[in-house]
Design a protein around this motif. Structure first.
Motif, PDB file in Angstrom:
ATOM      1  N   ASP B 168      -9.926   4.579   4.643  1.00  0.00           N
ATOM      2  CA  ASP B 168      -9.343   4.394   5.973  1.00  0.00           C
ATOM      3  C   ASP B 168     -10.416   4.265   7.053  1.00  0.00           C
ATOM      4  O   ASP B 168     -10.629   5.176   7.838  1.00  0.00           O
ATOM      5  N   VAL B 194      -2.067   2.186   0.432  1.00  0.00           N
ATOM      6  CA  VAL B 194      -2.508   3.541   0.750  1.00  0.00           C
ATOM      7  C   VAL B 194      -3.845   3.469   1.462  1.00  0.00           C
ATOM      8  O   VAL B 194      -4.744   2.759   1.024  1.00  0.00           O
ATOM      9  N   ARG B 195      -3.955   4.183   2.575  1.00  0.00           N
ATOM     10  CA  ARG B 195      -5.264   4.300   3.232  1.00  0.00           C
ATOM     11  C   ARG B 195      -5.782   5.711   3.018  1.00  0.00           C
ATOM     12  O   ARG B 195      -5.180   6.676   3.453  1.00  0.00           O
ATOM     13  N   PRO B 197      -8.520   8.797   3.398  1.00  0.00           N
ATOM     14  CA  PRO B 197      -9.582   9.263   4.296  1.00  0.00           C
ATOM     15  C   PRO B 197     -10.953   9.149   3.634  1.00  0.00           C
ATOM     16  O   PRO B 197     -11.062   9.262   2.408  1.00  0.00           O
ATOM     17  N   ASN B 199     -13.371  11.125   3.360  1.00  0.00           N
ATOM     18  CA  ASN B 199     -13.919  12.272   2.633  1.00  0.00           C
ATOM     19  C   ASN B 199     -13.067  12.690   1.437  1.00  0.00           C
ATOM     20  O   ASN B 199     -13.226  13.789   0.918  1.00  0.00           O
ATOM     21  N   THR B 200     -12.166  11.825   0.987  1.00  0.00           N
ATOM     22  CA  THR B 200     -11.338  12.173  -0.171  1.00  0.00           C
ATOM     23  C   THR B 200     -12.205  12.312  -1.425  1.00  0.00           C
ATOM     24  O   THR B 200     -13.034  11.450  -1.690  1.00  0.00           O
ATOM     25  N   THR B 201     -11.997  13.391  -2.184  1.00  0.00           N
ATOM     26  CA  THR B 201     -12.701  13.497  -3.463  1.00  0.00           C
ATOM     27  C   THR B 201     -11.725  13.623  -4.631  1.00  0.00           C
ATOM     28  O   THR B 201     -12.078  13.388  -5.766  1.00  0.00           O
ATOM     29  N   ASP B 202     -10.487  14.017  -4.345  1.00  0.00           N
ATOM     30  CA  ASP B 202      -9.510  14.188  -5.432  1.00  0.00           C
ATOM     31  C   ASP B 202      -8.471  13.072  -5.323  1.00  0.00           C
ATOM     32  O   ASP B 202      -7.677  13.049  -4.388  1.00  0.00           O
ATOM     33  N   SER B 204      -6.187  12.208  -7.701  1.00  0.00           N
ATOM     34  CA  SER B 204      -5.037  12.341  -8.587  1.00  0.00           C
ATOM     35  C   SER B 204      -3.699  12.071  -7.894  1.00  0.00           C
ATOM     36  O   SER B 204      -2.881  11.311  -8.414  1.00  0.00           O
ATOM     37  N   PRO B 205      -3.451  12.687  -6.725  1.00  0.00           N
ATOM     38  CA  PRO B 205      -2.158  12.441  -6.072  1.00  0.00           C
ATOM     39  C   PRO B 205      -1.975  10.972  -5.705  1.00  0.00           C
ATOM     40  O   PRO B 205      -0.850  10.460  -5.765  1.00  0.00           O
ATOM     41  N   ARG B 209       0.965   8.360  -6.840  1.00  0.00           N
ATOM     42  CA  ARG B 209       1.725   7.544  -5.894  1.00  0.00           C
ATOM     43  C   ARG B 209       1.724   6.078  -6.316  1.00  0.00           C
ATOM     44  O   ARG B 209       2.763   5.403  -6.276  1.00  0.00           O
TER      45      ARG B 209
END
Lengths: 290, 391
Positions: B168, B194-195, B197, B199-202, B204-205, B209
């Protein structure tokens, strides 16, 4: 339904990683009254040692974990003797913060110098890598391993603190150090052992959680806020509190990421604000941080 | 004896400095990610520039060229602006170069016209950067440039329902728009966007989706760095790859240094990009040999090395055209329409956009001699920046 179960499994895995790393910090803060900002640095050292042991020496994953945990404790113990024992319990928060954040920066610099700035993976053994079919979805096998590690850690810690002689002495030393010493308990050694335990747990969490929180030099600062949040939400020094907080925050974060990924960590911190508002001492805190 | 000869040398040196044929030093400020999680790419800036200097000398005519490196560290516009100001005011640089992140490039852009200093962007890939100042030229790529071929390939290979997952920020939003426009024009549908962030590191969710959206293909962009590896692993380990969902991305997601960490599970992943280390040409071979000779490691080479190498070419060209004088209009005019053979293939600077026009390659993760590489399987020739150019 399937989706809800899927999110729950992801939340459980993430929560368990948070738990394993944060519980050591919770013990330090709750029992020894040290706000240890270097906790993330110890977790990171564990991750680096394990990564190095597997990648450069070709050790097996399990053996590397043991070696890295011991290695981290060995690195940390001189720090305890020289620095940390001066800030236990009695000192102000400010010297604690300055000392531990200083150690963190030092560790970041050294690690950056030795291992370089790139991400260092901890390669998983064949058994733990790849997907695993749990009926309603595929799940990284490693996540199941993390969940198991978290559950075992929680149970073992509970047993150690509540049911063993060491636990009794520790709690005595925490509740009234002078009286404990008068009764012949060597509080100095008790603290040393507890420090080693906290550091060891940090290292262990750093290694098994490396898939979710990747190991790189700024790990020590990047995730420190999250660990502190878990401790303050759970209540310092409480195992069940830390477990509940980890799972709850893991759930908030994972659900938020699924439903509205563009909100980032909004839901995580929203949950934190609500919980801390309702329980100022944390979910199961004893109001220990006086 | 030794002392007196040293003295003589010094006197001679002082004499030269004072003389009319004075060799001046032209300073070039390079802003790059020299520390932090993205340090590999800053290091590649330096590797690329070092390779160019090793091949072409540190002098243009009688002008000595000196590169000064500064650390932008992370997407931090305020810091980058401060660094650029320091380089301009204190070090008196005549050229700025580098810049890994778009927000940082945007922060530096307003300074250029005041300071009369050209900026050669060597990475930041949002299309609109070159529009922020007439003194910007770019030797890297844009998201539109690399994404439009990706969307075409996805459609050609039978994708009809695509889930887009992008980081994002500027380039991610560009990538999303480019893919959506091209793919829908080709008759496909976007079922999920999907955007994520920065700093996302996980992931899986997010994988969950995407799976729930019923897509048959994922298109993704993340800035090359630690999160890309986590994304690809999440794609594999959450069973999406085994479930037949294809992954299509720009090459940022499968940079060569990351491939060993992705492992054999990554075989077959498709990406479109302007440079693969495996690119088979004499220019690339010479370039890589020089990188290694100047102390770089082959396993660490990424696209920023080649962008920096070509960026250094532009800077040398500009110094030559202005004879070392500070004249940004003349300098920029000198590189417009410049054509050359880059290690990545034939390239030119588009006179309208001052952005590089180049081949974009479709690559597939494949194994050669036991090593994973991005194997080029299809070429899209002379791609412009599709957001700025009309053709």
């Amino acid at each position: 339904m399937r989706t809800i179960l899927s999110i729950a499994v992801d939340a459980l895995a993430y929560g368990m990683v948070l738990f394993i790393i944060s519980i050591g910090l919770s013990i330090m803060m709750g029992l020894m009254r040290v706000v240890n900002l270097a906790h993330g640095a110890f977790a990171m050292i564990g991750g680096y040692l394990a990564s190095y042991a597997v990648r450069s020496w070709g050790l097996s994953y399990g053996f590397a974990i043991v070696l890295a945990v011991i290695g981290t404790i060995v690195i940390a113990l001189p720090l305890e003797r020289l620095l940390f024992r001066r800030i236990y319990r009695k000192s102000d928060a400010l010297p604690q913060l300055l000392l531990t954040i200083g150690i963190t920066f030092l560790v970041i610099g050294i690690v950056n110098f030795i291992f370089g700035p790139t991400l260092k993976p901890v390669p998983l053994p064949g058994v733990l890598s790849g997907p695993f079919d749990i009926g309603f979805r595929m799940l990284p096998t490693h996540r199941l391993f993390v969940i198991a590690c978290g559950a075992i850690t929680a149970a073992a810690l509970w047993y150690l603190l509540e049911r063993t002689d060491f636990g009794v002495r520790l709690r005595a030393a925490v509740d009234n150090g002078d009286m404990a010493e008068a009764l012949g308990i060597r509080t100095e050694l008790i603290y040393l052992a507890t420090f080693a335990l906290a550091v060891g747990l940090a290292a262990f969490g750093g290694i098994v959680g490396a898939e979710l929180l990747p190991i790189e030099p700024f790990y020590a600062l990047r995730y420190m806020v999250v660990f502190l949040v878990v401790v303050s939400v759970g209540g310092a020094g409480s195992i069940t509190g830390a477990l509940a907080a980890s799972l709850l925050l893991g759930l908030a974060d994972t659900t938020g990421k699924y439903l509205a990924p563009e909100f980032g960590e909004f839901f995580f911190y929203l949950a934190v604000i609500v919980i801390v508002f309702l329980f100022p001492h944390g979910l199961l805190g004893r109001g220990a941080l006086r | 004896m030794i002392k007196s000869s040293t003295l003589l040398c010094m006197l001679a040196a002082v004499g030269l400095l004072g003389g009319p044929a004075a060799a001046d030093t032209i300073k070039v400020g390079v802003i790059g990610t020299m520390s932090g999680p993205y340090a590999l790419f800053g290091k590649n800036f330096k590797m690329g520039i070092d390779a160019w200097v090793a091949q072409h000398g540190s002098k243009v005519g009688s002008h000595e060229v000196e590169f000064i490196y500064r650390d932008e560290e992370a997407p931090n516009p305020a810091k980058s602006k401060a660094i650029a100001q320091e380089l301009l005011v204190k070090d008196k640089v005549q050229y700025l170069a580098g810049v890994y992140f778009t927000p940082n490039a945007m922060a530096v852009a307003p300074l250029l016209e005041q300071a009369k200093v050209p900026l050669i962007v060597m990475n930041a890939a949002t299309s609109s950067i070159v529009e922020k100042s007439p003194f910007i030229a770019r030797t890297s790529f844009t998201m539109w440039q690399n994404t439009v071929p990706a969307a075409k390939v996805a459609r050609e290979r039978g994708a009809s329902k695509v889930a887009i997952a992008v980081t994002d920020y500027g380039p991610g939003i560009d990538a999303e728009a480019a893919f959506k426009k091209t793919f829908e024009a080709g008759g496909g549908t976007i079922v999920e966007a999907v955007r994520m962030p920065l700093n996302t590191t996980d992931f899986s969710p997010i994988m969950q989706r995407i799976k729930d959206s019923g897509a048959d293909t994922i298109f993704t962009f993340l800035p090359a760095g630690p999160p890309t590896l986590a994304f690809v692993k999440a794609y594999i380990d959450n069973g999406l790859k085994a479930g037949g969902i294809k992954l299509m991305s720009t090459g940022d997601v499968v940079t060569e240094p990351d491939l060993p960490n992705i492992g054999d599970a990554g075989l077959g992943i498709l990406s479109t990009y302007h440079y693969a280390v495996s690119h088979d040409s004499p220019e690339n071979k010479a370039f890589l040999d020089q990188l290694v000779k100047s102390g770089g490691k082959l396993d660490e080479v990424t696209m920023t090395a080649v962008a920096a190498y070509d960026g250094a070419r532009l800077i040398y060209k500009m110094i030559e055209a202005t004879d070392g004088k500070q004249d940004p209009d003349k300098a920029i005019a000198a590189v417009k329409n410049l054509k050359w053979m880059s290690p990545r293939g034939p390239v030119s600077i588009d006179p309208e956009t001052r952005h590089i026009r180049q081949n974009v390659y479709l690559r597939e993760v494949a194994k050669r001699d036991g090593k994973l590489e991005n194997k080029e399987v299809q070429t899209f020739e002379a791609q412009p920046d599709w957001a700025l150019s009309k053709q």
